[in-house]
Design a protein around this motif. Structure first.
Motif, PDB file in Angstrom:
ATOM      1  N   THR A   4      12.756  -5.708  -0.170  1.00  0.00           N
ATOM      2  CA  THR A   4      12.583  -5.391   1.244  1.00  0.00           C
ATOM      3  C   THR A   4      11.336  -4.536   1.421  1.00  0.00           C
ATOM      4  N   GLY A   5      11.095  -4.092   2.661  1.00  0.00           N
ATOM      5  CA  GLY A   5       9.928  -3.269   2.947  1.00  0.00           C
ATOM      6  C   GLY A   5      10.301  -1.807   3.114  1.00  0.00           C
ATOM      7  N   PHE A   6       9.298  -0.965   3.304  1.00  0.00           N
ATOM      8  CA  PHE A   6       9.572   0.438   3.615  1.00  0.00           C
ATOM      9  C   PHE A   6      10.131   0.508   5.040  1.00  0.00           C
ATOM     10  N   PRO A   7      11.192   1.295   5.233  1.00  0.00           N
ATOM     11  CA  PRO A   7      11.876   1.284   6.547  1.00  0.00           C
ATOM     12  C   PRO A   7      10.985   1.825   7.664  1.00  0.00           C
ATOM     13  N   ASN A   8      10.865   1.043   8.733  1.00  0.00           N
ATOM     14  CA  ASN A   8      10.049   1.474   9.878  1.00  0.00           C
ATOM     15  C   ASN A   8      10.609   0.976  11.204  1.00  0.00           C
ATOM     16  N   TYR A   9      11.766   0.289  11.183  1.00  0.00           N
ATOM     17  CA  TYR A   9      12.374  -0.228  12.407  1.00  0.00           C
ATOM     18  C   TYR A   9      13.358   0.800  12.953  1.00  0.00           C
ATOM     19  N   PRO A  10      13.459   1.085  14.253  1.00  0.00           N
ATOM     20  CA  PRO A  10      12.819   0.329  15.342  1.00  0.00           C
ATOM     21  C   PRO A  10      11.558   0.982  15.894  1.00  0.00           C
ATOM     22  N   HIS A  11      11.131   2.136  15.344  1.00  0.00           N
ATOM     23  CA  HIS A  11      10.060   2.895  15.991  1.00  0.00           C
ATOM     24  C   HIS A  11       8.662   2.496  15.505  1.00  0.00           C
ATOM     25  N   GLY A  12       8.576   1.735  14.402  1.00  0.00           N
ATOM     26  CA  GLY A  12       7.260   1.388  13.879  1.00  0.00           C
ATOM     27  C   GLY A  12       6.637   2.525  13.091  1.00  0.00           C
ATOM     28  N   ARG A  13       7.432   3.504  12.709  1.00  0.00           N
ATOM     29  CA  ARG A  13       6.961   4.609  11.864  1.00  0.00           C
ATOM     30  C   ARG A  13       7.807   4.640  10.596  1.00  0.00           C
ATOM     31  N   ILE A  14       7.156   4.944   9.467  1.00  0.00           N
ATOM     32  CA  ILE A  14       7.887   5.013   8.205  1.00  0.00           C
ATOM     33  C   ILE A  14       8.982   6.085   8.318  1.00  0.00           C
ATOM     34  N   ALA A  15      10.191   5.726   7.927  1.00  0.00           N
ATOM     35  CA  ALA A  15      11.335   6.622   8.097  1.00  0.00           C
ATOM     36  C   ALA A  15      11.156   7.904   7.299  1.00  0.00           C
ATOM     37  N   ARG A  16      11.720   8.977   7.844  1.00  0.00           N
ATOM     38  CA  ARG A  16      11.655  10.279   7.187  1.00  0.00           C
ATOM     39  C   ARG A  16      12.261  10.176   5.786  1.00  0.00           C
ATOM     40  N   GLY A  17      11.583  10.807   4.827  1.00  0.00           N
ATOM     41  CA  GLY A  17      12.062  10.766   3.446  1.00  0.00           C
ATOM     42  C   GLY A  17      11.351   9.727   2.606  1.00  0.00           C
ATOM     43  N   ARG A  75       4.869   0.039  -4.349  1.00  0.00           N
ATOM     44  CA  ARG A  75       6.259  -0.375  -4.468  1.00  0.00           C
ATOM     45  C   ARG A  75       7.113   0.820  -4.872  1.00  0.00           C
ATOM     46  N   LEU A  76       8.395   0.734  -4.592  1.00  0.00           N
ATOM     47  CA  LEU A  76       9.328   1.812  -4.901  1.00  0.00           C
ATOM     48  C   LEU A  76      10.658   1.182  -5.292  1.00  0.00           C
ATOM     49  N   ASP A  77      11.237   1.605  -6.416  1.00  0.00           N
ATOM     50  CA  ASP A  77      12.541   1.107  -6.854  1.00  0.00           C
ATOM     51  C   ASP A  77      13.594   2.183  -6.621  1.00  0.00           C
ATOM     52  N   GLU A  78      14.698   1.776  -6.002  1.00  0.00           N
ATOM     53  CA  GLU A  78      15.819   2.675  -5.751  1.00  0.00           C
ATOM     54  C   GLU A  78      17.091   2.033  -6.271  1.00  0.00           C
ATOM     55  N   ILE A  79      17.996   2.849  -6.766  1.00  0.00           N
ATOM     56  CA  ILE A  79      19.335   2.371  -7.111  1.00  0.00           C
ATOM     57  C   ILE A  79      20.313   3.099  -6.207  1.00  0.00           C
ATOM     58  N   SER A  80      21.021   2.353  -5.392  1.00  0.00           N
ATOM     59  CA  SER A  80      21.961   2.953  -4.452  1.00  0.00           C
ATOM     60  C   SER A  80      23.265   2.174  -4.487  1.00  0.00           C
ATOM     61  N   ALA A  93       0.798  -8.511  12.024  1.00  0.00           N
ATOM     62  CA  ALA A  93       0.338  -7.753  10.858  1.00  0.00           C
ATOM     63  C   ALA A  93       1.521  -7.174  10.083  1.00  0.00           C
ATOM     64  N   ASN A  94       2.537  -6.725  10.796  1.00  0.00           N
ATOM     65  CA  ASN A  94       3.744  -6.193  10.152  1.00  0.00           C
ATOM     66  C   ASN A  94       4.427  -7.284   9.325  1.00  0.00           C
ATOM     67  N   TYR A  95       4.636  -8.438   9.921  1.00  0.00           N
ATOM     68  CA  TYR A  95       5.318  -9.531   9.224  1.00  0.00           C
ATOM     69  C   TYR A  95       4.491 -10.024   8.033  1.00  0.00           C
ATOM     70  N   ALA A  96       3.198 -10.268   8.285  1.00  0.00           N
ATOM     71  CA  ALA A  96       2.346 -10.849   7.237  1.00  0.00           C
ATOM     72  C   ALA A  96       2.153  -9.880   6.074  1.00  0.00           C
ATOM     73  N   SER A  97       2.028  -8.581   6.380  1.00  0.00           N
ATOM     74  CA  SER A  97       1.800  -7.610   5.303  1.00  0.00           C
ATOM     75  C   SER A  97       3.022  -7.519   4.392  1.00  0.00           C
ATOM     76  N   PHE A  98       4.234  -7.614   4.973  1.00  0.00           N
ATOM     77  CA  PHE A  98       5.415  -7.590   4.106  1.00  0.00           C
ATOM     78  C   PHE A  98       5.436  -8.817   3.205  1.00  0.00           C
ATOM     79  N   ALA A  99       5.154  -9.998   3.781  1.00  0.00           N
ATOM     80  CA  ALA A  99       5.192 -11.225   2.985  1.00  0.00           C
ATOM     81  C   ALA A  99       4.191 -11.166   1.834  1.00  0.00           C
ATOM     82  N   ALA A 100       2.966 -10.732   2.144  1.00  0.00           N
ATOM     83  CA  ALA A 100       1.928 -10.668   1.107  1.00  0.00           C
ATOM     84  C   ALA A 100       2.284  -9.633   0.051  1.00  0.00           C
ATOM     85  N   SER A 101       2.802  -8.488   0.505  1.00  0.00           N
ATOM     86  CA  SER A 101       3.149  -7.417  -0.417  1.00  0.00           C
ATOM     87  C   SER A 101       4.327  -7.817  -1.301  1.00  0.00           C
TER      88      SER A 101
END
Length: 411
Positions: free
Chosen positions: A38-51, A57-62, A85-93
Motif C-alpha cells: 500500500t501507500g503512505f497514509p494520506n486520505y482523506p486530507h491529502g497530507r501524510i498522516a501523523r506518525g 519504502r517502509l515495512d511494518e508488522i502489525s 499524480a497521486n494515483y500514478a505515483s503509487f502505481a509507479a512506486s
C-alpha cells in the motif's frame, strides 16, 4: 495460504481503506500469512498522516500482517492533475519498491480503485503467474465520469479507462463486486459470468453495534420526538435536497432531523433550510466517534439518499450496512440495488426528488409513534446478520481466494 493484498488505501486511512484493512485482519485471524502492499497514509486530507514520514519504502508488522508502504504524491483535493499524480505515483512506486513483498504469495487480492493499481498487478502476473481476485469496490470508469473529473474530456477519458478496465477483468481469475447490479453491468461489458462473484461489504462491527435507545436523550430530543438522522457527506450526490424540501412541511408533528457531517454542499443546504423555515432541521457538523455513537443511539430512523443517476442504481453506500448493523430502519430517496436492500431491511423508499412521497411516509411513521419501530429495527439487524456480517464477508472472499489459487495450481 500466503495471501497478498494490493491496495492504495489502508489503515490508518478511513473510507476506502475500511474493506482492505478489515479483510487483512480477518484473513490473518484465520491463520493466513497476509502481506499488504500500500501507500503512505494520506486520505482523506491529502497530507501524510501523523506518525509517518515519507521514504522510498517502509515495512511494518502489525497483528501478524506484513505491510509494505511505498512513497506516493499525497493529494485528495479537487484538482484532476493532482489526483492523477497521486494515483500514478503509487502505481509507479509499487512497481519500483514493493513487488518483492508479494512475489511469493499464493494468490493476490486487488482493490482495483484506482485502476492504476493494475500496473503492479500486471507485473506480478507476468513474472510470477500469481492468480488474482479483483474486487470492484468502485465501478470504473463510471465513478470517474460521474464525478466530472476530466471536464470536457470526460467521454474520451471514459473510453480509455473502459478499455483499461476490460484488460484488468481479462487478466483476473475472479472479479468480485459489492452490489448485484454491478455483476449484471460487468457481464454486459463482456466479463465472463463464470468469473463474477457477489461479495458485499460489511460494517465496522467494533463501532456499529445494536444500540438501545438511551434513557436520557441528547440533542434536545423529547421522549416522543421522532429523530431522523443523516450522517455522512453533505455533497451533491446524496439527494439531501429532497429531505430539506420535505422537512419544513411537517413542523406540525414531533419530528426532528439531525444532520451530521460536512461537505461541499453544507453551506448551500444550511441556507436552504433556513430560507424554507425548516426549524426542525439541525446541522451538527462533524462529530467525533463518541458523539457519533450517541447520535446513533438516539436515532429512530436514518435517511439515505442518492440522486437519480445511472450509477446510483448499482451503488451501495457503505452507510447502509452501518445503519442496518445498529438495528435501525432506513428511509431513503433511492433506486436500484440499495432501494431493494432498504425495503428488505424494514425501511421505506421513495424515488429521488420525491419530497411529497417522503413527507407522506414521515407523517405515517410519526403518527405510529417510536414504539412501532421495534419490529422494523429487528428486521434491519436480521438482514445485516444474514447478508452483510463481517464473518460472512471474510469467508466469501477467503473462498474466492482459495478457489483462484487452486484453479491456477491445477492448470
Amino acid at each position: 495460504m500466503k495471501i497478498g493484498l494490493l491496495t492504495q488505501w489502508y489503515a490508518p486511512e478511513s473510507g476506502p481503506a475500511a474493506l482492505p484493512t478489515g479483510l487483512a485482519e480477518g484473513l490473518a485471524a484465520r491463520g493466513h500469512d497476509v502481506r499488504v502492499l500500500t501507500g503512505f497514509p494520506n486520505y482523506p486530507h491529502g497530507r501524510i498522516a501523523r506518525g509517518y514520514k515519507q521514504r522510498r519504502r517502509l515495512d511494518e508488522i502489525s497483528d501478524a500482517i506484513h505491510v509494505r508502504r511505498v512513497a506516493l504524491y499525497p493529494s485528495h483535493d479537487a484538482s484532476a492533475l493532482r489526483r492523477i499524480a497521486n494515483y500514478a505515483s503509487f502505481a509507479a512506486s509499487a512497481v519500483a519498491s514493493g513487488l518483492d513483498v508479494l512475489e511469493d504469495v499464493d494468490v493476490l487480492w486487488v482493490n482495483y480503485s484506482p485502476v492504476t493499481v493494475s500496473l503492479p498487478m500486471f507485473r506480478l502476473q507476468r513474472h510470477r503467474r500469481i492468480p488474482v481476485v479483483v474486487h470492484a469496490l468502485d465501478l470504473w470508469p463510471d465513478t470517474v465520469t460521474a464525478s466530472g473529473l476530466g471536464g470536457r474530456l470526460g467521454k474520451p477519458i471514459g473510453r480509455v479507462l473502459g478499455s483499461w478496465c476490460s484488460r484488468i477483468y481479462d487478466a483476473a481469475d475472479v472479479v468480485a463486486y459489492i452490489s448485484p447490479g454491478v455483476g449484471d453491468l460487468l457481464e454486459s461489458r463482456g466479463v465472463n459470468r463464470a468469473k463474477l462473484a457477489y461479495a458485499p461489504m460489511w460494517a465496522d462491527e467494533s463501532v456499529h453495534v445494536p444500540l438501545e435507545p438511551p434513557k436520557e436523550r441528547r440533542w434536545d430530543l423529547r421522549d416522543n420526538t421522532l429523530a431522523i438522522v443523516y450522517a455522512g457527506t453533505l455533497g451533491g450526490a446524496q439527494d439531501l435536497d429532497t429531505l430539506i424540501t420535505a422537512a419544513p412541511r411537517i413542523t406540525d408533528v414531533d419530528v426532528t432531523f439531525l444532520i451530521a457531517g460536512s461537505g461541499t454542499h453544507e453551506s448551500q443546504l444550511r441556507e436552504r433550510a433556513e430560507r424554507a423555515g425548516a426549524t426542525n432541521v439541525h446541522f451538527l457538523g462533524r462529530l467525533d466517534a463518541e458523539d457519533m455513537r450517541a447520535l446513533n443511539a438516539d436515532a429512530d430512523v436514518h435517511y439515505v439518499g442518492l440522486n437519480d443517476h445511472p450509477l446510483a442504481r448499482v451503488t451501495m453506500p457503505s452507510k447502509v450496512q452501518a445503519v442496518l448493523a445498529t438495528g435501525r430502519p432506513i428511509i431513503g430517496a433511492l433506486v436500484g440495488d440499495v432501494a431493494d436492500v432498504v425495503r428488505r431491511g424494514g425501511g421505506w423508499v421513495v424515488a429521488p426528488g420525491d419530497d411529497v412521497g417522503l413527507e407522506k411516509h414521515l407523517r405515517e411513521i410519526a403518527a405510529n409513534g417510536r414504539g412501532a419501530l421495534a419490529e422494523r429495527s429487528t428486521q434491519a439487524r436480521l438482514l445485516y446478520d444474514a447478508e452483510f456480517s463481517y464473518n460472512q464477508g471474510i469467508e466469501r472472499i477467503e473462498t474466492l481466494l482459495t478457489a483462484a489459487a487452486n484453479r491456477r495450481t491445477s492448470d
